[in-house]
Design a protein around this motif. Structure first.
Motif, PDB file in Angstrom:
ATOM      1  N   ALA A   1       0.814  -1.218   0.000  1.00 30.75           N
ATOM      2  CA  ALA A   1       0.000   0.000   0.000  1.00 30.75           C
ATOM      3  C   ALA A   1       0.843   1.262   0.000  1.00 30.75           C
ATOM      4  O   ALA A   1       0.495   2.260  -0.652  1.00 30.75           O
ATOM      5  N   GLN A   2       1.968   1.250   0.729  1.00 31.38           N
ATOM      6  CA  GLN A   2       2.809   2.446   0.769  1.00 31.38           C
ATOM      7  C   GLN A   2       3.344   2.791  -0.612  1.00 31.38           C
ATOM      8  O   GLN A   2       3.365   3.958  -1.021  1.00 31.38           O
ATOM      9  N   VAL A   3       3.780   1.780  -1.367  1.00 33.89           N
ATOM     10  CA  VAL A   3       4.294   2.017  -2.714  1.00 33.89           C
ATOM     11  C   VAL A   3       3.185   2.574  -3.610  1.00 33.89           C
ATOM     12  O   VAL A   3       3.408   3.517  -4.403  1.00 33.89           O
ATOM     13  N   ARG A   4       1.999   2.034  -3.485  1.00 34.71           N
ATOM     14  CA  ARG A   4       0.883   2.522  -4.294  1.00 34.71           C
ATOM     15  C   ARG A   4       0.554   3.976  -3.948  1.00 34.71           C
ATOM     16  O   ARG A   4       0.311   4.805  -4.838  1.00 34.71           O
ATOM     17  N   LEU A   5       0.535   4.285  -2.665  1.00 36.61           N
ATOM     18  CA  LEU A   5       0.207   5.650  -2.274  1.00 36.61           C
ATOM     19  C   LEU A   5       1.296   6.633  -2.688  1.00 36.61           C
ATOM     20  O   LEU A   5       0.999   7.792  -3.046  1.00 36.61           O
ATOM     21  N   VAL A   6       2.554   6.212  -2.664  1.00 34.58           N
ATOM     22  CA  VAL A   6       3.640   7.071  -3.158  1.00 34.58           C
ATOM     23  C   VAL A   6       3.464   7.338  -4.648  1.00 34.58           C
ATOM     24  O   VAL A   6       3.646   8.472  -5.144  1.00 34.58           O
ATOM     25  N   ALA A   7       3.069   6.292  -5.388  1.00 33.17           N
ATOM     26  CA  ALA A   7       2.829   6.479  -6.817  1.00 33.17           C
ATOM     27  C   ALA A   7       1.662   7.425  -7.052  1.00 33.17           C
ATOM     28  O   ALA A   7       1.679   8.257  -7.987  1.00 33.17           O
ATOM     29  N   VAL A   8       0.604   7.327  -6.217  1.00 33.61           N
ATOM     30  CA  VAL A   8      -0.519   8.262  -6.340  1.00 33.61           C
ATOM     31  C   VAL A   8      -0.051   9.696  -6.093  1.00 33.61           C
ATOM     32  O   VAL A   8      -0.408  10.649  -6.842  1.00 33.61           O
ATOM     33  N   ALA A   9       0.779   9.898  -5.041  1.00 38.67           N
ATOM     34  CA  ALA A   9       1.277  11.245  -4.737  1.00 38.67           C
ATOM     35  C   ALA A   9       2.138  11.788  -5.874  1.00 38.67           C
ATOM     36  O   ALA A   9       2.035  12.981  -6.248  1.00 38.67           O
ATOM     37  N   MET A  10       3.005  10.944  -6.434  1.00 42.33           N
ATOM     38  CA  MET A  10       3.844  11.394  -7.547  1.00 42.33           C
ATOM     39  C   MET A  10       2.990  11.741  -8.761  1.00 42.33           C
ATOM     40  O   MET A  10       3.238  12.748  -9.452  1.00 42.33           O
ATOM     41  N   GLY A  11       1.970  10.920  -9.058  1.00 46.98           N
ATOM     42  CA  GLY A  11       1.087  11.222 -10.182  1.00 46.98           C
ATOM     43  C   GLY A  11       0.349  12.525  -9.987  1.00 46.98           C
ATOM     44  O   GLY A  11       0.200  13.333 -10.915  1.00 46.98           O
ATOM     45  N   LEU A  12      -0.119  12.780  -8.760  1.00 43.08           N
ATOM     46  CA  LEU A  12      -0.805  14.038  -8.489  1.00 43.08           C
ATOM     47  C   LEU A  12       0.143  15.223  -8.594  1.00 43.08           C
ATOM     48  O   LEU A  12      -0.258  16.323  -9.059  1.00 43.08           O
ATOM     49  N   ASP A  13       1.406  15.046  -8.184  1.00 46.29           N
ATOM     50  CA  ASP A  13       2.382  16.119  -8.337  1.00 46.29           C
ATOM     51  C   ASP A  13       2.599  16.447  -9.813  1.00 46.29           C
ATOM     52  O   ASP A  13       2.680  17.639 -10.216  1.00 46.29           O
ATOM     53  N   MET A  14       2.697  15.419 -10.655  1.00 43.36           N
ATOM     54  CA  MET A  14       2.891  15.644 -12.089  1.00 43.36           C
ATOM     55  C   MET A  14       1.666  16.318 -12.695  1.00 43.36           C
ATOM     56  O   MET A  14       1.783  17.216 -13.553  1.00 43.36           O
ATOM     57  N   ILE A  15       0.478  15.953 -12.255  1.00 42.98           N
ATOM     58  CA  ILE A  15      -0.741  16.607 -12.752  1.00 42.98           C
ATOM     59  C   ILE A  15      -0.751  18.074 -12.343  1.00 42.98           C
ATOM     60  O   ILE A  15      -1.090  18.967 -13.145  1.00 42.98           O
ATOM     61  N   ARG A  16      -0.374  18.339 -11.090  1.00 37.17           N
ATOM     62  CA  ARG A  16      -0.338  19.732 -10.633  1.00 37.17           C
ATOM     63  C   ARG A  16       0.661  20.554 -11.428  1.00 37.17           C
ATOM     64  O   ARG A  16       0.403  21.716 -11.783  1.00 37.17           O
ATOM     65  N   GLU A  17       1.844  19.989 -11.720  1.00 34.97           N
ATOM     66  CA  GLU A  17       2.847  20.706 -12.492  1.00 34.97           C
ATOM     67  C   GLU A  17       2.323  21.051 -13.882  1.00 34.97           C
ATOM     68  O   GLU A  17       2.534  22.159 -14.397  1.00 34.97           O
ATOM     69  N   ARG A  18       1.644  20.132 -14.527  1.00 33.22           N
ATOM     70  CA  ARG A  18       1.118  20.398 -15.864  1.00 33.22           C
ATOM     71  C   ARG A  18      -0.007  21.435 -15.815  1.00 33.22           C
ATOM     72  O   ARG A  18      -0.147  22.260 -16.726  1.00 33.22           O
TER      73      ARG A  18
END
Length: 471
Positions: A287-304
């Protein structure tokens, strides 16, 4: 004489003779003596007396044969363990001796229950370890086996005393037949014979002879006196045997209980630590790896989105990919967290153990027949242990047995929850064989439960778990 004054209804004085001081206590003493004499006279004819005599009669050869064989086996084992070369052979002799002591102890326990009504709880099965060294070391630490060996060896002198008690019955009965043997069977002394017909006594001194037919009636009187004493001699021996049974064949002593509680406490601590480590590993790797991936994806969405606000062109296709990836990772994280929660406490147990086992049986790839009779719910901890035992045993059936049919039965009797899983597979299940049974046995022991395995090569397999209703 004591005289007590009374008054008649008309008021005139009258006199009557009162009881002597202490008269009532005298009557009680006489009644007590009469009752005691009646008990002594009836003792040889009671069922208890004959049962105790039969116990001494049967127990003597059983104790003699078992005690001698066990003494020889243990002596050989102890002697060989002194040698460095034959130490393993000596240990094997000791293990065999302890198993023999358990079997003999069970026989004596059954005999005492059948004839004396002395019902002693059955001790737990002998411990067994994994590997060659464990299979030797665990039985040698069997406190029940050593106490049974002590009883079997102590039974040698006690059995001899029991045989002596039986001698009182035999001599008494033989002496009662003295006139019959004199007149009918002709066991009278011949003319000129200085010795008459012997009169048997259970004491090793003071031999008597009957020289005349009238003397045979003296033998009858001696026989009556001997039979009157025989039940009490037998009872004295049996009472000593009862104490030995309770001390050596009964429940474990306090020291053994304390040691067992220390071991089960250590197992419970190890089990809880292993559970915490598993939860930590599952959270860290899942679960921790999945949640880290969710956070990274949201960061990339915010940057765009920030870049689009600055006037840069927005790549909607890439943005959709990032959103879909974050959504998938979040969904998988929720699934893993849900599975982790089920591993700690299955939601099916909220409705009770029978419903949880029904769900478990329905998901099995091997047909499972379920029977459940649990009128009163155990505590949540016991239900959880029983559920995980059933799940692990059913997993073993699916993976290792090659069975075509399995059954799960759970009942509640005598303050115990009994779970039984059987299958028609190839058998051969054993502790330490890599099937998870060792872990189950340790988990069951933490609540004073028992795990019994009956799985001969070729099958079928029947594994029973006994748990208290409260931890």
């Amino acid at each position: 004489m004591h005289v007590q004054e009374t008054h008649r209804p008309d008021g005139s004085p009258g006199h009557h003779r009162g009881r002597r001081p202490g008269g009532r206590s005298t009557d009680h003493s006489v009644a007590h003596l009469h009752r005691a004499a009646t008990d002594v006279a009836r003792a040889p004819f009671t069922r208890r007396a004959w049962a105790e005599a039969a116990y001494c009669l049967i127990g003597f050869p059983l104790g003699l044969a078992g005690g001698v064989v066990l003494a020889v086996v243990l002596a050989l084992g102890a002697g060989l363990t002194v040698s460095l070369v034959l130490a393993v052979v000596g240990a094997l002799f000791l293990v065999v001796g302890l198993r023999l002591a358990r079997a003999l102890g069970g026989a004596h326990r059954g005999l005492a229950a059948a004839l004396l009504g002395e019902r002693t709880p059955t001790p737990p099965p002998a411990p067994s370890g994994s590997g060659f060294v464990g299979r030797l070391d665990a039985p040698l630490r069997d406190g029940v086996g050593w106490r049974a060996a002590a009883y079997v060896l102590a039974k040698l002198p006690v059995g001899a005393l029991g045989a002596y008690a039986v001698l009182w019955w035999v001599t008494g009965l033989v002496n009662l037949t003295a006139p019959l043997r004199w007149g009918v069977f002709g066991q009278r002394p011949t003319a000129g014979d200085p010795e008459g017909m012997p009169v048997l006594t259970p004491v090793p001194f003071g031999g008597l002879d009957a020289d005349t037919f009238a003397g045979t009636w003296l033998a009858v009187l001696i026989g009556v006196a001997t039979l009157a004493c025989a039940p009490w001699v037998t009872r004295l021996v049996v009472e000593g045997d009862r104490r030995l049974i309770r001390a050596l064949l009964g429940p474990e002593r306090l020291a053994d209980r304390v040691r067992d509680l220390e071991e089960t406490r250590a197992l419970a601590v190890d089990d809880s630590v292993a559970l915490l480590r598993r939860v930590e590993r599952d959270l860290h790797d899942g679960a921790q790896v999945r949640l880290v991936a969710v956070a990274m994806g949201l960061d990339m969405i915010r940057e765009r989105l920030d870049a689009e606000a600055e006037g840069k062109p927005l790549d909607t296709g890439r943005l959709r990919q990032l959103v879909a990836g974050a959504h998938q990772n979040a969904t998988e994280a929720l699934t893993e967290l849900r599975d982790l929660a089920r591993g700690i406490h299955p939601p099916a147990l909220d409705e009770g153990l029978p419903d949880a086992l029904a769900t478990l049986a329905a998901r099995s790839t091997v047909p499972v027949e379920l029977s459940a009779d649990v009128p009163h719910r155990p505590t949540p901890a016991i239900e959880t242990i029983a559920y995980f035992c059933a799940a692990e045993l059913l997993t073993n059936v699916i993976k290792h047995s090659g069975a075509r049919q399995a059954t799960i039965g759970v009942t509640q009797r005598d303050g115990l929850l009994r779970l039984r899983v059987t299958d028609d597979g190839c058998g051969g299940a054993d502790l330490g064989a890599g099937s998870g049974l060792t872990g189950l046995a340790q988990r069951v022991r933490t609540v004073d439960g028992r795990l019994d395995i009956r799985s001969p090569e070729g099958g079928p397999t029947a594994i029973s778990v006994e748990l208290p209703l409260r931890a």
